[in-house]
Design a protein around this motif. Structure first.
Motif, PDB file in Angstrom:
ATOM      1  N   LEU A 227       0.788  -1.365  -0.073  1.00 49.09           N
ATOM      2  CA  LEU A 227      -0.178   0.036   0.122  1.00 49.09           C
ATOM      3  C   LEU A 227       0.778   1.304   0.134  1.00 49.09           C
ATOM      4  CD1 LEU A 227      -2.864  -0.562   2.387  1.00 49.09           C
ATOM      5  CD2 LEU A 227      -2.956  -1.036   0.236  1.00 49.09           C
ATOM      6  N   PHE A 228       1.751   1.042   0.877  1.00 48.64           N
ATOM      7  CA  PHE A 228       2.644   2.382   0.843  1.00 48.64           C
ATOM      8  C   PHE A 228       3.388   2.928  -0.402  1.00 48.64           C
ATOM      9  CE2 PHE A 228       2.331   1.978   5.698  1.00 48.64           C
ATOM     10  CZ  PHE A 228       1.945   3.044   6.022  1.00 48.64           C
ATOM     11  N   SER A 229       4.015   1.714  -0.999  1.00 45.11           N
ATOM     12  CA  SER A 229       4.768   1.578  -2.117  1.00 45.11           C
ATOM     13  C   SER A 229       3.704   2.183  -3.315  1.00 45.11           C
ATOM     14  CB  SER A 229       5.321   0.392  -2.509  1.00 45.11           C
ATOM     15  OG  SER A 229       6.225  -0.148  -1.456  1.00 45.11           O
ATOM     16  N   ALA A 230       2.554   1.635  -3.410  1.00 48.80           N
ATOM     17  CA  ALA A 230       1.562   1.886  -4.200  1.00 48.80           C
ATOM     18  C   ALA A 230       1.317   3.582  -4.280  1.00 48.80           C
ATOM     19  CB  ALA A 230       0.394   1.210  -4.166  1.00 48.80           C
ATOM     20  N   VAL A 231       1.076   3.997  -3.232  1.00 48.46           N
ATOM     21  CA  VAL A 231       0.922   5.515  -2.950  1.00 48.46           C
ATOM     22  C   VAL A 231       2.139   6.198  -3.368  1.00 48.46           C
ATOM     23  CG1 VAL A 231       0.778   7.372  -1.288  1.00 48.46           C
ATOM     24  CG2 VAL A 231      -0.653   5.500  -0.931  1.00 48.46           C
ATOM     25  N   LEU A 232       3.219   6.010  -3.144  1.00 51.30           N
ATOM     26  CA  LEU A 232       4.474   6.694  -3.641  1.00 51.30           C
ATOM     27  C   LEU A 232       4.617   6.441  -5.201  1.00 51.30           C
ATOM     28  CD1 LEU A 232       6.974   5.876  -0.771  1.00 51.30           C
ATOM     29  CD2 LEU A 232       5.916   8.120  -1.267  1.00 51.30           C
ATOM     30  N   PHE A 233       4.222   5.376  -5.513  1.00 54.24           N
ATOM     31  CA  PHE A 233       4.625   4.944  -7.122  1.00 54.24           C
ATOM     32  C   PHE A 233       3.582   5.814  -7.888  1.00 54.24           C
ATOM     33  CE2 PHE A 233       3.477   2.612 -11.016  1.00 54.24           C
ATOM     34  CZ  PHE A 233       4.960   2.279 -11.515  1.00 54.24           C
ATOM     35  N   HIS A 234       2.355   5.833  -7.268  1.00 53.88           N
ATOM     36  CA  HIS A 234       1.336   6.637  -8.458  1.00 53.88           C
ATOM     37  C   HIS A 234       1.324   8.016  -7.932  1.00 53.88           C
ATOM     38  CE1 HIS A 234      -0.573   3.386 -10.580  1.00 53.88           C
ATOM     39  NE2 HIS A 234      -0.105   2.528  -9.377  1.00 53.88           N
ATOM     40  N   PHE A 235       1.976   8.540  -6.902  1.00 52.70           N
ATOM     41  CA  PHE A 235       2.141   9.831  -6.599  1.00 52.70           C
ATOM     42  C   PHE A 235       3.181  10.363  -7.958  1.00 52.70           C
ATOM     43  CE2 PHE A 235       1.660  13.503  -3.702  1.00 52.70           C
ATOM     44  CZ  PHE A 235       2.725  14.411  -4.133  1.00 52.70           C
ATOM     45  N   ALA A 236       4.362   9.747  -7.741  1.00 53.04           N
ATOM     46  CA  ALA A 236       5.165   9.921  -8.745  1.00 53.04           C
ATOM     47  C   ALA A 236       4.790   9.670 -10.309  1.00 53.04           C
ATOM     48  CB  ALA A 236       6.467   8.947  -8.655  1.00 53.04           C
ATOM     49  N   ASN A 237       4.033   8.955 -10.561  1.00 52.88           N
ATOM     50  CA  ASN A 237       3.592   8.457 -11.784  1.00 52.88           C
ATOM     51  C   ASN A 237       2.235   9.225 -12.522  1.00 52.88           C
ATOM     52  OD1 ASN A 237       3.654   6.662 -14.259  1.00 52.88           O
ATOM     53  ND2 ASN A 237       1.595   6.081 -13.408  1.00 52.88           N
ATOM     54  N   ALA A 238       1.289   9.343 -11.551  1.00 53.21           N
ATOM     55  CA  ALA A 238       0.001   9.873 -12.246  1.00 53.21           C
ATOM     56  C   ALA A 238       0.012  11.252 -12.822  1.00 53.21           C
ATOM     57  CB  ALA A 238      -0.930  10.008 -10.957  1.00 53.21           C
ATOM     58  N   ALA A 239       0.710  12.415 -12.390  1.00 54.97           N
ATOM     59  CA  ALA A 239       1.086  13.469 -12.866  1.00 54.97           C
ATOM     60  C   ALA A 239       1.919  13.517 -14.300  1.00 54.97           C
ATOM     61  CB  ALA A 239       1.441  14.572 -11.670  1.00 54.97           C
ATOM     62  N   MET A 240       2.913  12.708 -14.394  1.00 59.35           N
ATOM     63  CA  MET A 240       3.696  12.697 -15.440  1.00 59.35           C
ATOM     64  C   MET A 240       2.992  12.932 -16.804  1.00 59.35           C
ATOM     65  SD  MET A 240       6.872  10.375 -14.390  1.00 59.35           S
ATOM     66  CE  MET A 240       7.981  10.683 -13.004  1.00 59.35           C
ATOM     67  N   LEU A 241       2.028  12.152 -17.292  1.00 63.40           N
ATOM     68  CA  LEU A 241       1.618  12.161 -18.575  1.00 63.40           C
ATOM     69  C   LEU A 241       0.777  13.638 -18.655  1.00 63.40           C
ATOM     70  CD1 LEU A 241       1.430  11.254 -21.232  1.00 63.40           C
ATOM     71  CD2 LEU A 241      -0.482   9.632 -20.670  1.00 63.40           C
ATOM     72  N   PRO A 242      -0.271  13.752 -17.492  1.00 59.59           N
ATOM     73  CA  PRO A 242      -0.771  15.103 -17.752  1.00 59.59           C
ATOM     74  C   PRO A 242       0.072  16.323 -17.896  1.00 59.59           C
ATOM     75  CG  PRO A 242      -1.775  13.796 -15.981  1.00 59.59           C
ATOM     76  CD  PRO A 242      -0.592  13.154 -16.439  1.00 59.59           C
ATOM     77  N   LEU A 243       1.206  16.292 -17.064  1.00 60.64           N
ATOM     78  CA  LEU A 243       2.217  17.374 -17.217  1.00 60.64           C
ATOM     79  C   LEU A 243       2.758  17.483 -18.793  1.00 60.64           C
ATOM     80  CD1 LEU A 243       4.116  17.285 -13.949  1.00 60.64           C
ATOM     81  CD2 LEU A 243       2.221  18.953 -14.495  1.00 60.64           C
ATOM     82  N   VAL A 244       3.063  16.255 -19.140  1.00 58.16           N
ATOM     83  CA  VAL A 244       3.282  16.306 -20.799  1.00 58.16           C
ATOM     84  C   VAL A 244       2.160  16.977 -21.495  1.00 58.16           C
ATOM     85  CG1 VAL A 244       4.087  14.875 -22.743  1.00 58.16           C
ATOM     86  CG2 VAL A 244       5.078  14.502 -20.374  1.00 58.16           C
ATOM     87  N   GLY A 245       0.971  16.673 -21.227  1.00 50.33           N
ATOM     88  CA  GLY A 245      -0.039  17.110 -22.201  1.00 50.33           C
ATOM     89  C   GLY A 245      -0.147  18.420 -21.992  1.00 50.33           C
ATOM     90  N   GLN A 246       0.080  18.886 -20.722  1.00 52.54           N
ATOM     91  CA  GLN A 246      -0.117  20.654 -20.521  1.00 52.54           C
ATOM     92  C   GLN A 246       1.112  21.325 -21.491  1.00 52.54           C
ATOM     93  OE1 GLN A 246      -0.818  22.037 -16.420  1.00 52.54           O
ATOM     94  NE2 GLN A 246      -1.047  19.587 -15.959  1.00 52.54           N
ATOM     95  N   GLU A 247       2.233  20.688 -21.312  1.00 57.50           N
ATOM     96  CA  GLU A 247       3.323  21.212 -22.185  1.00 57.50           C
ATOM     97  C   GLU A 247       2.883  21.086 -23.445  1.00 57.50           C
ATOM     98  OE1 GLU A 247       7.405  21.263 -20.776  1.00 57.50           O
ATOM     99  OE2 GLU A 247       6.883  19.147 -20.517  1.00 57.50           O
ATOM    100  N   LEU A 248       2.184  20.088 -24.226  1.00 57.52           N
ATOM    101  CA  LEU A 248       1.837  19.920 -25.447  1.00 57.52           C
ATOM    102  C   LEU A 248       0.693  21.131 -25.739  1.00 57.52           C
ATOM    103  CD1 LEU A 248       1.914  16.190 -25.913  1.00 57.52           C
ATOM    104  CD2 LEU A 248       3.752  17.761 -26.717  1.00 57.52           C
TER     105      LEU A 248
END
Length: 419
Positions: A227-248
């Protein structure tokens, strides 16, 4: 007959379940990064506003996920559940299109988040209820393969619709996949679903489920670390593609949706074979396979800071495909290993999904403010650092698990220890 081969009478339902995973791929996640492109390009929202909108769905899913898992364990109306949540998501999507103000979008995102919370536990429960314990690994692997293939098709379709309609068509694409989810859900034969098996109640046929309280579940070291690992993993992962989308989307060109579609398609194309093979590779060790997914994420985040061209940003999505394909299969299998025979498998899967949603919601909201204050590169550095922490935590503290369908001596020690 091989015990891991489903009977002919259930092959139809298993095929429908595969196609339900295909059509639900887009529905269960809402519009995701496509919404970020729409809000940036069409409505000209700033990164913090977009972060709140994307995070609203994730946070709502966090709140609803565990109750959804519990309801899935006790309910025998799993097909109807898919129908109801698909209709809800389709209506909410159109409301965002026709009422494009901040508060309306937030309310619709919350509605989508609550509805989407039911997809993961219901789809996993249907896999267990139709295929049974012995064929679960193989069934989940196929389900996730179809899921990622569905993401490929939906990303292409929605990207093209966005291109032709200046992004507004993404909501019509969502409605189409909602309709497909309803059709495939109702095509599954109710008599093929063993609702007791769907909640992992009992190790074998005829056995009674172990008495398992919520406190007992939280005493399990492996589950807590996951559970703790999943929280950290998706905290790091979830925003990456939306941030790329905002740059585009900052360029405000008609190609923004197509570039975002390319990001998703490339990642999902890689996830298709990775998901298929993960079901087989996981038999030799869940932990070492999952560690690959955790190790790739910080590398991906750093690579985003090396260049800003559309082709470069799209190509990095290959790494997302490898990590995502592994995580989507192996995380489900680990939870199933830990809670075999408890009757609480779907509840546990719901808690894991809530942890994932918590990480995702925090990621999108907080990263939006970080990027607004310090820029995109700094945002990617922060996300990469958190991804590295997740890898180290999982590597150092997560125990190995083994499928409870495996009759090898000593396997029982890997299961949930209910003192």
């Amino acid at each position: 007959m091989n015990s891991k081969t489903p009977t002919n009478t259930k092959k139809h339902s298993l095929n429908c379940l595969n196609w339900l995973n295909f059509s639900a791929a887009d529905v269960a996640t809402g519009l995701g990064p496509f919404l970020a492109v729409y809000l940036a390009s069409n409505l000209h929202w700033n990164p913090s506003q977009i972060g709140v909108a994307i995070g609203a769905m994730s946070f709502a899913t966090v709140i609803a996920q565990s109750p959804a898992g519990w309801l899935c364990d006790v309910s025998k109306k799993k097909r109807l559940g898919i129908v109801v949540v698909s209709i809800t998501i389709g209506i909410a999507g159109f409301c965002m299109l026709f009422f494009p103000n901040f508060y309306a979008v937030i309310i619709c995102q919350i509605a989508i988040g609550v509805a989407a919370a039911f997809f993961a536990p219901v789809l996993i429960a249907l896999a267990m209820g139709i295929a049974g314990r012995n064929n679960f690994d193989n069934t989940i692997s196929k389900n996730q393969t179809f899921n990622h293939a569905g993401n490929v098709v939906s990303a292409i379709l929605i990207g093209v619709l966005g291109k032709l309609t200046h992004n507004a068509g993404i909501f019509y694409g969502l409605a189409l996949f909602c309709l497909m989810s309803i059709i495939f859900s109702l095509s599954i034969k109710e008599e093929d679903i063993n609702h007791e098996a769907a909640s992992a109640a009992g190790d074998k046929k005829g056995t009674e489920p172990k008495k398992t309280s919520f406190l007992d579940m939280l005493k399990n070291k492996g589950f807590l670390i996951l559970l703790f690992s999943a929280v950290l993993f998706h905290f790091a992962n979830a925003a990456m593609l939306p941030l790329v989308g905002q740059e585009l989307g900052k360029a405000r060109t008609s190609n923004a949706s197509l570039y975002m579609s390319a990001c998703i398609v490339l990642a999902q194309l890689v996830m298709v074979p990775m998901s298929f093979m993960s079901g087989r590779w996981a038999a030799t060790g869940r932990k070492k396979l999952m560690m690959i997914a955790f190790f790739i994420l910080p590398i991906r985040g750093i690579l985003y800071t090396f260049g800003k061209g559309a082709i470069y940003l799209v190509s990095i999505q290959i790494l997302d495909g490898v990590a995502g394909g592994i995580f989507s299969v192996v995380s489900i299998l680990i939870v199933s290993d830990l809670f075999c025979g408890t009757g609480k498998d779907n509840f546990a899967q719901g808690i894991l999904a809530a942890a994932i949603g918590l990480g995702a919601s925090l990621s999108n909201v907080i990263s939006g403010y970080i990027v607004k204050a310090s820029g995109f590169n700094f945002g990617f550095y922060v996300l990469s650092a958190l991804a590295l922490v997740a890898f180290l935590l999982f590597w150092a503290m997560m125990p190995e698990t083994v499928s409870c369908a495996d009759e090898k001596p000593g396997n029982k020690d890997m299961k949930l220890n209910l003192a």
